[in-house]
Scaffold this motif. Structure first.
Motif, PDB file in Angstrom:
ATOM      1  N   TYR A 177      30.866  30.182  42.015  1.00 52.05           N
ATOM      2  CA  TYR A 177      31.559  31.201  41.227  1.00 52.05           C
ATOM      3  C   TYR A 177      32.823  31.665  41.954  1.00 52.05           C
ATOM      4  CZ  TYR A 177      27.143  31.463  38.662  1.00 52.05           C
ATOM      5  OH  TYR A 177      26.023  31.153  37.926  1.00 52.05           O
ATOM      6  N   GLU A 178      33.246  30.882  42.916  1.00 53.57           N
ATOM      7  CA  GLU A 178      34.409  31.295  43.700  1.00 53.57           C
ATOM      8  C   GLU A 178      35.712  30.851  43.042  1.00 53.57           C
ATOM      9  OE1 GLU A 178      33.801  33.371  45.813  1.00 53.57           O
ATOM     10  OE2 GLU A 178      31.700  32.986  46.289  1.00 53.57           O
ATOM     11  N   PRO A 179      36.708  31.718  43.074  1.00 55.08           N
ATOM     12  CA  PRO A 179      36.755  33.043  43.702  1.00 55.08           C
ATOM     13  C   PRO A 179      36.094  34.086  42.798  1.00 55.08           C
ATOM     14  CG  PRO A 179      38.860  32.587  42.692  1.00 55.08           C
ATOM     15  CD  PRO A 179      38.016  31.354  42.487  1.00 55.08           C
ATOM     16  N   TYR A 180      35.046  34.699  43.296  1.00 56.83           N
ATOM     17  CA  TYR A 180      34.235  35.619  42.501  1.00 56.83           C
ATOM     18  C   TYR A 180      35.050  36.785  41.958  1.00 56.83           C
ATOM     19  CZ  TYR A 180      30.174  38.443  41.197  1.00 56.83           C
ATOM     20  OH  TYR A 180      29.251  39.185  40.504  1.00 56.83           O
ATOM     21  N   ALA A 181      36.061  37.202  42.700  1.00 55.54           N
ATOM     22  CA  ALA A 181      36.887  38.324  42.238  1.00 55.54           C
ATOM     23  C   ALA A 181      37.558  38.012  40.899  1.00 55.54           C
ATOM     24  CB  ALA A 181      37.942  38.673  43.280  1.00 55.54           C
ATOM     25  N   ALA A 182      37.746  36.727  40.603  1.00 57.22           N
ATOM     26  CA  ALA A 182      38.351  36.339  39.329  1.00 57.22           C
ATOM     27  C   ALA A 182      37.321  35.941  38.291  1.00 57.22           C
ATOM     28  CB  ALA A 182      39.327  35.177  39.546  1.00 57.22           C
ATOM     29  N   THR A 183      36.283  35.228  38.694  1.00 58.48           N
ATOM     30  CA  THR A 183      35.365  34.624  37.717  1.00 58.48           C
ATOM     31  C   THR A 183      34.313  35.578  37.180  1.00 58.48           C
ATOM     32  OG1 THR A 183      33.787  33.874  39.414  1.00 58.48           O
ATOM     33  CG2 THR A 183      35.608  32.374  38.849  1.00 58.48           C
ATOM     34  N   SER A 184      34.134  36.743  37.801  1.00 61.53           N
ATOM     35  CA  SER A 184      33.050  37.650  37.443  1.00 61.53           C
ATOM     36  C   SER A 184      33.505  38.690  36.421  1.00 61.53           C
ATOM     37  CB  SER A 184      32.526  38.364  38.696  1.00 61.53           C
ATOM     38  OG  SER A 184      33.573  39.064  39.344  1.00 61.53           O
ATOM     39  N   SER A 185      32.544  39.278  35.733  1.00 62.82           N
ATOM     40  CA  SER A 185      32.875  40.219  34.652  1.00 62.82           C
ATOM     41  C   SER A 185      33.630  41.468  35.112  1.00 62.82           C
ATOM     42  CB  SER A 185      31.606  40.615  33.890  1.00 62.82           C
ATOM     43  OG  SER A 185      30.635  41.158  34.750  1.00 62.82           O
ATOM     44  N   PRO A 186      33.409  42.029  36.327  1.00 62.36           N
ATOM     45  CA  PRO A 186      34.198  43.203  36.723  1.00 62.36           C
ATOM     46  C   PRO A 186      35.703  42.958  36.712  1.00 62.36           C
ATOM     47  CG  PRO A 186      32.302  42.981  38.161  1.00 62.36           C
ATOM     48  CD  PRO A 186      32.353  41.729  37.334  1.00 62.36           C
ATOM     49  N   ASN A 187      36.102  41.697  36.876  1.00 62.99           N
ATOM     50  CA  ASN A 187      37.529  41.382  36.870  1.00 62.99           C
ATOM     51  C   ASN A 187      38.198  41.805  35.563  1.00 62.99           C
ATOM     52  OD1 ASN A 187      40.047  40.203  37.655  1.00 62.99           O
ATOM     53  ND2 ASN A 187      39.505  38.338  36.539  1.00 62.99           N
ATOM     54  N   LEU A 188      37.480  41.677  34.462  1.00 65.63           N
ATOM     55  CA  LEU A 188      38.062  41.976  33.159  1.00 65.63           C
ATOM     56  C   LEU A 188      38.322  43.464  32.967  1.00 65.63           C
ATOM     57  CD1 LEU A 188      35.957  39.572  30.918  1.00 65.63           C
ATOM     58  CD2 LEU A 188      38.166  39.145  32.027  1.00 65.63           C
ATOM     59  N   LYS A 189      37.740  44.289  33.818  1.00 70.46           N
ATOM     60  CA  LYS A 189      37.937  45.740  33.718  1.00 70.46           C
ATOM     61  C   LYS A 189      39.152  46.216  34.507  1.00 70.46           C
ATOM     62  CE  LYS A 189      32.980  46.484  33.093  1.00 70.46           C
ATOM     63  NZ  LYS A 189      31.739  47.142  33.615  1.00 70.46           N
ATOM     64  N   ARG A 190      39.765  45.307  35.264  1.00 67.94           N
ATOM     65  CA  ARG A 190      40.955  45.694  36.016  1.00 67.94           C
ATOM     66  C   ARG A 190      42.125  45.935  35.058  1.00 67.94           C
ATOM     67  NH1 ARG A 190      39.359  43.885  41.187  1.00 67.94           N
ATOM     68  NH2 ARG A 190      38.045  42.009  41.081  1.00 67.94           N
ATOM     69  N   ALA A 191      43.046  46.796  35.477  1.00 69.65           N
ATOM     70  CA  ALA A 191      44.244  47.027  34.669  1.00 69.65           C
ATOM     71  C   ALA A 191      45.013  45.724  34.472  1.00 69.65           C
ATOM     72  CB  ALA A 191      45.134  48.077  35.337  1.00 69.65           C
ATOM     73  N   LYS A 192      45.032  44.895  35.512  1.00 70.99           N
ATOM     74  CA  LYS A 192      45.642  43.567  35.433  1.00 70.99           C
ATOM     75  C   LYS A 192      44.666  42.565  36.035  1.00 70.99           C
ATOM     76  CE  LYS A 192      49.799  40.914  36.570  1.00 70.99           C
ATOM     77  NZ  LYS A 192      51.101  40.914  37.289  1.00 70.99           N
ATOM     78  N   PRO A 193      43.838  41.927  35.212  1.00 73.75           N
ATOM     79  CA  PRO A 193      42.831  40.997  35.744  1.00 73.75           C
ATOM     80  C   PRO A 193      43.460  39.830  36.498  1.00 73.75           C
ATOM     81  CG  PRO A 193      42.341  41.556  33.466  1.00 73.75           C
ATOM     82  CD  PRO A 193      43.722  42.089  33.755  1.00 73.75           C
ATOM     83  N   TYR A 194      42.750  39.353  37.511  1.00 77.58           N
ATOM     84  CA  TYR A 194      43.156  38.126  38.183  1.00 77.58           C
ATOM     85  C   TYR A 194      42.992  36.962  37.220  1.00 77.58           C
ATOM     86  CZ  TYR A 194      42.674  40.974  42.396  1.00 77.58           C
ATOM     87  OH  TYR A 194      42.794  41.963  43.336  1.00 77.58           O
ATOM     88  N   THR A 195      43.852  35.986  37.350  1.00 78.30           N
ATOM     89  CA  THR A 195      43.792  34.815  36.491  1.00 78.30           C
ATOM     90  C   THR A 195      43.455  33.574  37.318  1.00 78.30           C
ATOM     91  OG1 THR A 195      46.153  34.348  36.732  1.00 78.30           O
ATOM     92  CG2 THR A 195      45.491  35.791  34.911  1.00 78.30           C
ATOM     93  N   TYR A 196      43.106  32.531  36.608  1.00 77.72           N
ATOM     94  CA  TYR A 196      42.929  31.219  37.238  1.00 77.72           C
ATOM     95  C   TYR A 196      43.775  30.221  36.474  1.00 77.72           C
ATOM     96  CZ  TYR A 196      41.093  26.908  39.051  1.00 77.72           C
ATOM     97  OH  TYR A 196      40.996  25.671  39.651  1.00 77.72           O
ATOM     98  N   PRO A 197      44.615  29.444  37.189  1.00 77.99           N
ATOM     99  CA  PRO A 197      44.940  29.522  38.616  1.00 77.99           C
ATOM    100  C   PRO A 197      45.691  30.824  38.939  1.00 77.99           C
ATOM    101  CG  PRO A 197      45.633  27.412  37.649  1.00 77.99           C
ATOM    102  CD  PRO A 197      45.305  28.319  36.517  1.00 77.99           C
ATOM    103  N   GLY A 198      45.596  31.223  40.206  1.00 80.12           N
ATOM    104  CA  GLY A 198      46.299  32.431  40.598  1.00 80.12           C
ATOM    105  C   GLY A 198      45.931  32.877  41.996  1.00 80.12           C
ATOM    106  N   ILE A 199      46.582  33.916  42.445  1.00 77.10           N
ATOM    107  CA  ILE A 199      46.317  34.512  43.764  1.00 77.10           C
ATOM    108  C   ILE A 199      45.161  35.498  43.603  1.00 77.10           C
ATOM    109  CG2 ILE A 199      47.263  35.798  45.702  1.00 77.10           C
ATOM    110  CD1 ILE A 199      48.584  33.094  45.278  1.00 77.10           C
ATOM    111  N   VAL A 200      44.100  35.287  44.387  1.00 76.20           N
ATOM    112  CA  VAL A 200      42.866  36.053  44.208  1.00 76.20           C
ATOM    113  C   VAL A 200      42.310  36.443  45.577  1.00 76.20           C
ATOM    114  CG1 VAL A 200      40.563  36.046  43.171  1.00 76.20           C
ATOM    115  CG2 VAL A 200      42.381  34.675  42.143  1.00 76.20           C
ATOM    116  N   PRO A 201      41.751  37.658  45.733  1.00 78.92           N
ATOM    117  CA  PRO A 201      41.083  38.001  46.996  1.00 78.92           C
ATOM    118  C   PRO A 201      39.936  37.039  47.288  1.00 78.92           C
ATOM    119  CG  PRO A 201      41.431  39.966  45.665  1.00 78.92           C
ATOM    120  CD  PRO A 201      41.768  38.788  44.793  1.00 78.92           C
ATOM    121  N   PHE A 202      39.849  36.643  48.564  1.00 79.12           N
ATOM    122  CA  PHE A 202      38.773  35.756  48.997  1.00 79.12           C
ATOM    123  C   PHE A 202      38.616  35.919  50.495  1.00 79.12           C
ATOM    124  CE2 PHE A 202      37.057  31.683  50.525  1.00 79.12           C
ATOM    125  CZ  PHE A 202      35.938  31.575  49.713  1.00 79.12           C
ATOM    126  N   GLY A 203      37.362  36.135  50.932  1.00 79.65           N
ATOM    127  CA  GLY A 203      37.145  36.347  52.359  1.00 79.65           C
ATOM    128  C   GLY A 203      37.859  37.596  52.824  1.00 79.65           C
TER     129      GLY A 203
END
Length: 324
Positions: A177-203
């Motif tokens: 499910y990595e990068p989890y910050a993008a693929t998980s449901s909490p991401n959709l609640k962000r004001a600006k969700p992370y996208t794929y492909p894209g820059i995403v928090p990891f580690g």
């Protein structure tokens, strides 16, 4: 039905075992095979059934190892002859590292250093698996066994294992499910969700995640297997997926599946026509599900929503061919 070696802190509930066997009977009648995968073990209660609290007891006290081994001995003894059972997955997404001082997605040096300090302790995941496998083999010498990597089954968490397990009927499973910050449901609640492909928090930082990064990440369990002469047919991506409304979910699934197919490892996606959560039910597309979906859950009735071909499901459906 209580375990003959029961410590008194757990027992098999006959009604639950009857329900499980009836479910397996239905699977067999439908031509389906099943891997038995508990979400909890004694001392490790699934957080969603534990007030959303992580249960670390199994990783602190080996008394819970003995109870877990007895649990699995009983379960294997009860199910070993059922024709629908294809394997036993000892525990879904273990995480002995979580409260044990190892950061998620730490580098390989830190992983190895951490494990050297844990050998023989209650956080020694390979040793726990060996304990449970030995108990199962007392009653069932044949059924294949799957073991998840640590840190919730992370694909990089076999890195610190110094060797494969002794049992030759073991498959090694990881989740993707990595990068989890993008693929998980909490991401959709962000004001600006992370996208794929894209820059995403990891580690400990942020990374660009795209097909190339997916490939390099999924190469890690392959490298570990090759190092220890484990055939790729004993590796399995036991789960993978992304929340269906994620911008780029179609591309993410395609990139993950392309990497897994190239490696010729087993895979299973999450999820097919989920009965209680719509987030990764790709046949629903990107739209919200209507109220009857939730009303059916409340009323304990079958899901009334008709599934259909969607761009989100296409990377999977084209690989299933005529087996849908």
């Amino acid at each position: 039905m209580k375990s003959a070696r029961n410590t008194g802190l757990f027992q098999t509930i006959p009604k639950d075992l009857t329900t499980l066997k009836a479910t397996l009977d239905r699977a067999q009648a439908a031509g389906l095979k099943v891997v038995i995968t508990p979400l909890s073990l004694p001392g490790m209660r699934w957080s969603q059934n534990n007030g959303d609290r992580f249960d670390d007891r199994l990783w602190q006290d080996k008394e819970f190892w003995a109870q877990s081994a007895a649990f699995w001995r009983d379960l294997a003894d009860a199910l070993k002859d059922h024709p629908a059972v294809a394997g036993y997955n000892l525990i879904n997404e273990p995480a002995p590292e979580k409260l044990g001082g190892l950061a998620e997605h730490a580098d390989s040096v830190k992983m190895h250093d951490w494990y050297k300090k844990q050998v023989g302790s209650a956080r020694d995941l390979p040793a726990l698996y060996t304990t449970i496998i030995n108990a199962i083999r007392e009653v069932d010498p044949l059924t294949p066994i799957m073991v998840d990597a640590g840190w919730y089954g992370a694909a990089d968490a076999f890195t610190y294992w110094p060797a494969p397990l002794a049992d030759t009927r073991v498959l090694y499973s990881f989740h993707m499910y990595e990068p989890y910050a993008a693929t998980s449901s909490p991401n959709l609640k962000r004001a600006k969700p992370y996208t794929y492909p894209g820059i995403v928090p990891f580690g400990i930082g942020k990374e660009k995640w795209d097909k190339k990064r997916v490939d390099t990440y999924l190469q890690q369990p392959l490298n570990w297997a090759k190092q220890h002469a484990i055939p790729t047919n004993r590796l399995a991506a036991g789960e993978f997926g992304c929340v269906r409304k994620l911008p780029g979910c179609h591309q993410y699934l395609e990139d993950v599946l392309t990497a897994l197919d190239a490696a010729q490892v087993h895979w299973a996606f999450y999820s097919f026509r989920e009965d209680s959560w719509d987030g990764m039910d790709y046949e629903l597309g990107k739209e919200k599900v209507p109220w009857p979906y939730w009303k059916a859950i409340d009323d304990n009735r079958p899901d009334p929503i008709k599934r259909h071909a969607t761009p989100e499901f296409e990377p999977i459906s084209k690989r299933l061919g005529n087996n849908q």
